[in-house]
Design an enzyme around this catalytic site. Structure first.
Site, PDB file in Angstrom:
ATOM      1  N   SER A 148       0.851  -1.194   0.000  1.00 27.22           N
ATOM      2  CA  SER A 148       0.000   0.000   0.000  1.00 27.22           C
ATOM      3  C   SER A 148       0.881   1.235   0.000  1.00 27.22           C
ATOM      4  O   SER A 148       2.064   1.155   0.370  1.00 27.22           O
ATOM      5  CB  SER A 148      -0.872  -0.008   1.264  1.00 27.22           C
ATOM      6  N   TYR A 161      -3.119  -0.619  10.278  1.00 31.62           N
ATOM      7  CA  TYR A 161      -3.044  -0.970   8.845  1.00 31.62           C
ATOM      8  C   TYR A 161      -1.672  -0.618   8.278  1.00 31.62           C
ATOM      9  O   TYR A 161      -1.015  -1.435   7.632  1.00 31.62           O
ATOM     10  CB  TYR A 161      -4.135  -0.205   8.103  1.00 31.62           C
TER      11      TYR A 161
HETATM   12  P1  NAP Z   1     -12.068  -5.606  -0.212  1.00 33.04           P
HETATM   13  O1  NAP Z   1     -12.884  -5.163  -1.375  1.00 33.04           O
HETATM   14  O2  NAP Z   1     -12.576  -5.408   1.166  1.00 33.04           O
HETATM   15  O3  NAP Z   1     -11.717  -7.174  -0.423  1.00 33.04           O
HETATM   16  C1  NAP Z   1     -11.009  -7.833   0.561  1.00 33.04           C
HETATM   17  C2  NAP Z   1     -10.850  -9.268   0.124  1.00 33.04           C
HETATM   18  O4  NAP Z   1     -10.088  -9.952   1.114  1.00 33.04           O
HETATM   19  C3  NAP Z   1     -12.177 -10.010  -0.008  1.00 33.04           C
HETATM   20  O5  NAP Z   1     -12.116 -10.872  -1.135  1.00 33.04           O
HETATM   21  C4  NAP Z   1     -12.255 -10.826   1.278  1.00 33.04           C
HETATM   22  O6  NAP Z   1     -12.919 -12.042   1.055  1.00 33.04           O
HETATM   23  C5  NAP Z   1     -10.786 -11.120   1.508  1.00 33.04           C
HETATM   24  N1  NAP Z   1     -10.479 -11.452   2.911  1.00 33.04           N
HETATM   25  C6  NAP Z   1     -10.597 -10.639   3.980  1.00 33.04           C
HETATM   26  N2  NAP Z   1     -10.245 -11.297   5.099  1.00 33.04           N
HETATM   27  C7  NAP Z   1      -9.902 -12.571   4.701  1.00 33.04           C
HETATM   28  C8  NAP Z   1      -9.452 -13.731   5.375  1.00 33.04           C
HETATM   29  N3  NAP Z   1      -9.273 -13.730   6.702  1.00 33.04           N
HETATM   30  N4  NAP Z   1      -9.206 -14.848   4.657  1.00 33.04           N
HETATM   31  C9  NAP Z   1      -9.384 -14.849   3.312  1.00 33.04           C
HETATM   32  N5  NAP Z   1      -9.802 -13.777   2.604  1.00 33.04           N
HETATM   33  C10 NAP Z   1     -10.051 -12.653   3.310  1.00 33.04           C
HETATM   34  O7  NAP Z   1     -10.632  -4.901  -0.218  1.00 33.04           O
HETATM   35  P2  NAP Z   1      -9.706  -4.340  -1.387  1.00 33.04           P
HETATM   36  O8  NAP Z   1      -9.803  -2.865  -1.393  1.00 33.04           O
HETATM   37  O9  NAP Z   1      -9.935  -5.115  -2.636  1.00 33.04           O
HETATM   38  O10 NAP Z   1      -8.256  -4.700  -0.780  1.00 33.04           O
HETATM   39  C11 NAP Z   1      -7.556  -5.837  -1.196  1.00 33.04           C
HETATM   40  C12 NAP Z   1      -6.111  -5.661  -0.771  1.00 33.04           C
HETATM   41  O11 NAP Z   1      -5.580  -4.458  -1.339  1.00 33.04           O
HETATM   42  C13 NAP Z   1      -5.927  -5.518   0.739  1.00 33.04           C
HETATM   43  O12 NAP Z   1      -4.727  -6.152   1.125  1.00 33.04           O
HETATM   44  C14 NAP Z   1      -5.766  -4.009   0.924  1.00 33.04           C
HETATM   45  O13 NAP Z   1      -5.024  -3.686   2.089  1.00 33.04           O
HETATM   46  C15 NAP Z   1      -5.011  -3.668  -0.308  1.00 33.04           C
HETATM   47  N6  NAP Z   1      -5.073  -2.259  -0.707  1.00 33.04           N
HETATM   48  C16 NAP Z   1      -6.258  -1.701  -1.030  1.00 33.04           C
HETATM   49  C17 NAP Z   1      -6.265  -0.371  -1.466  1.00 33.04           C
HETATM   50  C18 NAP Z   1      -7.522   0.332  -1.872  1.00 33.04           C
HETATM   51  O14 NAP Z   1      -7.451   1.538  -2.146  1.00 33.04           O
HETATM   52  N7  NAP Z   1      -8.663  -0.323  -1.938  1.00 33.04           N
HETATM   53  C19 NAP Z   1      -5.063   0.340  -1.540  1.00 33.04           C
HETATM   54  C20 NAP Z   1      -3.883  -0.284  -1.154  1.00 33.04           C
HETATM   55  C21 NAP Z   1      -3.893  -1.596  -0.757  1.00 33.04           C
HETATM   56  P3  NAP Z   1     -14.191 -12.573   1.912  1.00 33.04           P
HETATM   57  O15 NAP Z   1     -14.692 -11.437   2.768  1.00 33.04           O
HETATM   58  O16 NAP Z   1     -15.149 -12.989   0.829  1.00 33.04           O
HETATM   59  O17 NAP Z   1     -13.641 -13.718   2.700  1.00 33.04           O
HETATM   60  C1  GCO Z   2      -7.431   4.602   4.299  1.00 35.66           C
HETATM   61  C2  GCO Z   2      -7.529   3.737   3.069  1.00 35.66           C
HETATM   62  C3  GCO Z   2      -6.129   3.410   2.567  1.00 35.66           C
HETATM   63  C4  GCO Z   2      -6.244   2.651   1.266  1.00 35.66           C
HETATM   64  C5  GCO Z   2      -4.949   2.203   0.764  1.00 35.66           C
HETATM   65  C6  GCO Z   2      -4.101   3.321   0.346  1.00 35.66           C
HETATM   66  O1  GCO Z   2      -8.212   4.396   5.236  1.00 35.66           O
HETATM   67  O2  GCO Z   2      -6.580   5.496   4.264  1.00 35.66           O
HETATM   68  O3  GCO Z   2      -8.229   2.533   3.357  1.00 35.66           O
HETATM   69  O4  GCO Z   2      -5.467   2.657   3.547  1.00 35.66           O
HETATM   70  O5  GCO Z   2      -7.044   1.540   1.409  1.00 35.66           O
HETATM   71  O6  GCO Z   2      -4.319   1.306   1.619  1.00 35.66           O
HETATM   72  O7  GCO Z   2      -2.995   2.747  -0.312  1.00 35.66           O
END
Ligand code: NAP
Ligand code: GCO
Length: 257
Positions: A148, A161
């Site tokens: 991230s 986080y």
């Molecule tokens: P999301 O829409 O909330 O999806 C999260 C996924 O993780 C779901 O498929 C959920 O599946 C799964 N999950 C959660 N806990 C789990 C567990 N204990 N075992 C297995 N699967 C689990 O989140 P997202 O935004 O796509 O984020 C995905 C990744 O990207 C995360 O690591 C997040 O930190 C990272 N990220 C996101 C952003 C952003 O802007 N969105 C930015 C940087 C990094 P189920 O609930 O169906 O089990």
């Molecule tokens: C927040 C957001 C961020 C994004 C992402 C940014 O609360 O600031 O959830 O953490 O998800 O990780 O890279």
């Protein structure tokens, strides 16, 4: 070795993407599938995964499901061994599963701290170790950890986080130090602010959303499909000499003050 776009061809490769029932994980799974890979989807809910798998199969992608909780070490080991036995050798592992729980540090309950650290960091130790042992035996593999911008920077209310994602950056580099010599490339992707369920409350907050658009040089939130190119690159032969690298896909956010 192939040249040009052939370097990005994943035909015949098997990819496991944790947390791919929705959001970034599903987008990456679909993108790797469209690049030719066979896909194993993961999440905690079989019925949700079956629906997603059917969508991918309708799109011509070979999709399997492995429902397990990435925070459950024994379940992870059993699931990885079952995939290797019943589906095939895992060539590509994307450690994507993650959560965010937002709160002022002084108000965080221990169980919430451990939930965030367990899902975002300890789980990658479990899954990377279980899958990596098979990759080490074959002397080849690709591991992509979804970090991230919070692996580098942090804002108030997301200390657990950011702590986990900072640790994940260093785990990525640590696995490079130990496994690069075994032809296992371990890298990370550092997304900026993407439109997913994890960020739904932030997107709905006009003031915060305006801040994101102002803080990000690209001037906007990102769409999940904008991560596919980075994932295919790091999953393919095009990145065979890329190790321990965190590729930020953040609209320029980590490059500016
Ligand atoms: P999301 O829409 O909330 O999806 C999260 C996924 O993780 C779901 O498929 C959920 O599946 C799964 N999950 C959660 N806990 C789990 C567990 N204990 N075992 C297995 N699967 C689990 O989140 P997202 O935004 O796509 O984020 C995905 C990744 O990207 C995360 O690591 C997040 O930190 C990272 N990220 C996101 C952003 C952003 O802007 N969105 C930015 C940087 C990094 P189920 O609930 O169906 O089990
Ligand atoms: C927040 C957001 C961020 C994004 C992402 C940014 O609360 O600031 O959830 O953490 O998800 O990780 O890279």
């Amino acid at each position: 070795m192939a040249r040009g776009v052939g370097l990005f061809d994943l035909t015949g490769r098997l990819a496991l993407v944790t947390g791919s029932s929705q959001g970034i994980g599903l987008a990456i799974a679909r993108g790797l599938g469209e690049a030719g890979a066979r896909i194993v989807l993961n999440g905690r809910h079989p019925e949700k995964l079956e629906k997603v798998a059917a969508d991918l199969q309708n799109a011509g992608i070979e999709a399997h499901i492995a429902a397990f909780d990435v925070t459950d070490h024994s379940a992870v080991v059993q699931a990885i061994d079952a995939i290797e036995r019943e589906v095939g050798a895992i060539d590509i592992l994307v450690n994507n599963a993650g959560i965010n729980r937002r709160s002022p540090f002084e108000e965080i309950r221990p169980d919430v701290w451990h939930e965030v650290m367990g899902t975002n960091l300890h789980s990658v130790f479990y899954v990377a170790q279980a899958a990596g042992r098979h990759m080490l035996a074959r002397k080849r593999g690709k591991i992509i950890n979804i970090c991230s911008i919070m692996s580098e920077l942090v804002r108030p209310t997301v200390v657990p986080y950011a702590t986990a994602k900072g640790g994940l950056k260093m785990m990525t580099k640590g696995l490079c130090a130990e496994w690069a010599k075994h032809n296992i490339q371990v890298n990370g992707i550092g997304p900026g602010f993407f439109k997913t369920e994890l960020n739904a409350p932030l997107i709905a907050d006009e003031k915060f959303s305006s801040w994101v658009c102002g803080r990000t040089p690209a001037g906007r939130w990102a769409e999940v499909d904008e991560l596919i190119g980075a994932a295919v690159f790091l999953a393919s032969d095009a990145s065979n000499y890329v190790n321990g690298h965190i590729l930020y896909v953040d609209g320029g956010l980590t490059s500016v003050v």
